[in-house]
Enzyme design. Sequence first.
Site, PDB file in Angstrom:
ATOM      1  N   GLU A 184       6.877 -45.855  37.687  1.00  0.00           N
ATOM      2  CA  GLU A 184       6.764 -46.317  39.065  1.00  0.00           C
ATOM      3  C   GLU A 184       5.580 -47.263  39.235  1.00  0.00           C
ATOM      4  O   GLU A 184       4.674 -47.308  38.406  1.00  0.00           O
ATOM      5  CB  GLU A 184       6.607 -45.117  39.984  1.00  0.00           C
ATOM      6  CG  GLU A 184       5.360 -44.316  39.689  1.00  0.00           C
ATOM      7  CD  GLU A 184       5.357 -43.003  40.449  1.00  0.00           C
ATOM      8  OE1 GLU A 184       5.894 -42.024  39.913  1.00  0.00           O
ATOM      9  OE2 GLU A 184       4.831 -42.958  41.562  1.00  0.00           O
ATOM     10  N   CYS A 212      -0.234 -51.816  41.527  1.00  0.00           N
ATOM     11  CA  CYS A 212      -0.673 -50.679  40.719  1.00  0.00           C
ATOM     12  C   CYS A 212       0.360 -50.493  39.613  1.00  0.00           C
ATOM     13  O   CYS A 212       1.541 -50.321  39.900  1.00  0.00           O
ATOM     14  CB  CYS A 212      -0.750 -49.454  41.625  1.00  0.00           C
ATOM     15  SG  CYS A 212      -1.140 -47.949  40.764  1.00  0.00           S
ATOM     16  N   CYS A 227       1.874 -38.516  31.156  1.00  0.00           N
ATOM     17  CA  CYS A 227       0.450 -38.543  30.800  1.00  0.00           C
ATOM     18  C   CYS A 227       0.116 -37.214  30.143  1.00  0.00           C
ATOM     19  O   CYS A 227       0.729 -36.196  30.457  1.00  0.00           O
ATOM     20  CB  CYS A 227      -0.383 -38.709  32.073  1.00  0.00           C
ATOM     21  SG  CYS A 227      -2.153 -38.848  31.772  1.00  0.00           S
ATOM     22  N   CYS A 234      -0.078 -40.951  42.508  1.00  0.00           N
ATOM     23  CA  CYS A 234       0.368 -41.169  41.132  1.00  0.00           C
ATOM     24  C   CYS A 234       1.455 -40.205  40.701  1.00  0.00           C
ATOM     25  O   CYS A 234       1.276 -39.001  40.766  1.00  0.00           O
ATOM     26  CB  CYS A 234      -0.783 -40.919  40.166  1.00  0.00           C
ATOM     27  SG  CYS A 234      -2.186 -41.869  40.534  1.00  0.00           S
TER      28      CYS A 234
HETATM   29  N1  SAH Z   1      -5.496 -41.951  34.187  1.00  0.00           N
HETATM   30  C1  SAH Z   1      -6.295 -42.844  34.937  1.00  0.00           C
HETATM   31  C2  SAH Z   1      -5.555 -43.679  35.960  1.00  0.00           C
HETATM   32  C3  SAH Z   1      -4.477 -43.055  36.805  1.00  0.00           C
HETATM   33  S1  SAH Z   1      -4.743 -42.292  38.314  1.00  0.00           S
HETATM   34  C4  SAH Z   1      -7.424 -42.103  35.602  1.00  0.00           C
HETATM   35  O1  SAH Z   1      -7.527 -40.915  35.432  1.00  0.00           O
HETATM   36  O2  SAH Z   1      -8.261 -42.742  36.220  1.00  0.00           O
HETATM   37  C5  SAH Z   1      -5.550 -43.252  39.483  1.00  0.00           C
HETATM   38  C6  SAH Z   1      -6.477 -42.422  40.351  1.00  0.00           C
HETATM   39  O3  SAH Z   1      -5.783 -41.539  41.258  1.00  0.00           O
HETATM   40  C7  SAH Z   1      -7.380 -41.521  39.524  1.00  0.00           C
HETATM   41  O4  SAH Z   1      -8.663 -41.578  40.035  1.00  0.00           O
HETATM   42  C8  SAH Z   1      -6.754 -40.164  39.732  1.00  0.00           C
HETATM   43  O5  SAH Z   1      -7.672 -39.158  39.448  1.00  0.00           O
HETATM   44  C9  SAH Z   1      -6.331 -40.242  41.189  1.00  0.00           C
HETATM   45  N2  SAH Z   1      -5.316 -39.265  41.589  1.00  0.00           N
HETATM   46  C10 SAH Z   1      -4.326 -38.730  40.867  1.00  0.00           C
HETATM   47  N3  SAH Z   1      -3.609 -37.870  41.600  1.00  0.00           N
HETATM   48  C11 SAH Z   1      -4.152 -37.876  42.832  1.00  0.00           C
HETATM   49  C12 SAH Z   1      -3.843 -37.193  44.034  1.00  0.00           C
HETATM   50  N4  SAH Z   1      -2.846 -36.341  44.103  1.00  0.00           N
HETATM   51  N5  SAH Z   1      -4.621 -37.441  45.108  1.00  0.00           N
HETATM   52  C13 SAH Z   1      -5.648 -38.321  45.049  1.00  0.00           C
HETATM   53  N6  SAH Z   1      -5.972 -38.997  43.946  1.00  0.00           N
HETATM   54  C14 SAH Z   1      -5.236 -38.773  42.834  1.00  0.00           C
END
Ligand code: SAH
Length: 345
Positions: free
Chosen positions: A88, A101, A108, A334
């Site tokens: 996505e 994005c 993952c 995400c």
């Molecule tokens: N794996 C990478 C990039 C993907 S996520 C990372 O960890 O940075 C992008 C951002 O969204 C990250 O900061 C992640 O921690 C955050 N994120 C993931 N799920 C989320 C959620 N349910 N609510 C808020 N932020 C979230």
Amino acid sequence: MKKILQDLSFEELENLILSLGEKKFRAKQLYAGLTLGKKISQINISAELRQKLLESYEDEPVKIIQTFTSADGTEKYLFSLADGNVIEGVLMKYKYGNTQCVSTQVGCRMGCKFCASTLGGLVRNLTSGEILCQILTVNALCGGNAKTRAVTNVVLMGSGEPLDNYDNTVSFLKNVTAPDGINISARNISLSTCGIVPKIYALADEGIPVNLTISLHQTTDEGRARTMPIAKKYAIAEVLKACEYYFEKTGRRYIFEYSLIDGENCDARHAEELINLLKGRPCHVNLIRLNEVKERELKTITEKQAYRFLGLLEKGGLSATLRRQIGVDIGGACGQLRASFLKRI
Ligand code: SAH
């Protein structure tokens, strides 16, 4: 699976074309067509070359299969890959331009407790071309080309951990910033990582000064390890040292993502700890209220509480913002869209 032409740099494409006994200028035509988001079969090249290419290369490696439009204008896309996997992406519209994005992996394996991308584990890495094609197809869909881009900014914040797919991510970054291609400046690209320390050092040495974003989410190693397994491997102090190195090498201020989770990380004590940890560093803190994921127990906080936490950080001298939640009505967090898609089939 066939190979992916968009994995190649312009030089590599030129070598391929020459090895197929074709004239050099064909590579330019082909590269220009691919940059416009066209399929190989839509590009104006000789029937013979097209035939040869289609024997070994995917005609359309990344296909948009569904588009969702949020009330706030955000668009979310479900893409299918040549092997049937789905990923996505999101396009967020701002005054200064459009930020896409992109995903770097199918699923993952980092296991962060609040994140939907990791629910089914890692399926596979995306190739550099599959990451690039997400942008080329959305740019084309929105009427952009290489000069007047509909996608002006890119964040590697979709599904996957970019530094867990390091080589493909770096060659994607080289190709997406290449002057002959879609040519998005490194300054307009942000790479977000959960903090794989050795790869942060490696990225700093690549000479592609993208904005580095670290998913911090906690102020202590113990607290962080509760929600982010990677914290058991690399301490916050090591992550901060790597960030300093990144700053020295690139001159780019780094950013911390901090998702506000009720009862976990946003009391006054946490604000104080965060200030002690980050004060005086060339960094910025991006707060975001947790997007609640159905499959997870974690809860978000109210907007008022979030602003109170922001106020504490600012009072303590940190540069910080509370990110507006966008696209919530279409599964903005995400991995949420892919997770719900997989459940439907
Ligand atoms: N794996 C990478 C990039 C993907 S996520 C990372 O960890 O940075 C992008 C951002 O969204 C990250 O900061 C992640 O921690 C955050 N994120 C993931 N799920 C989320 C959620 N349910 N609510 C808020 N932020 C979230």
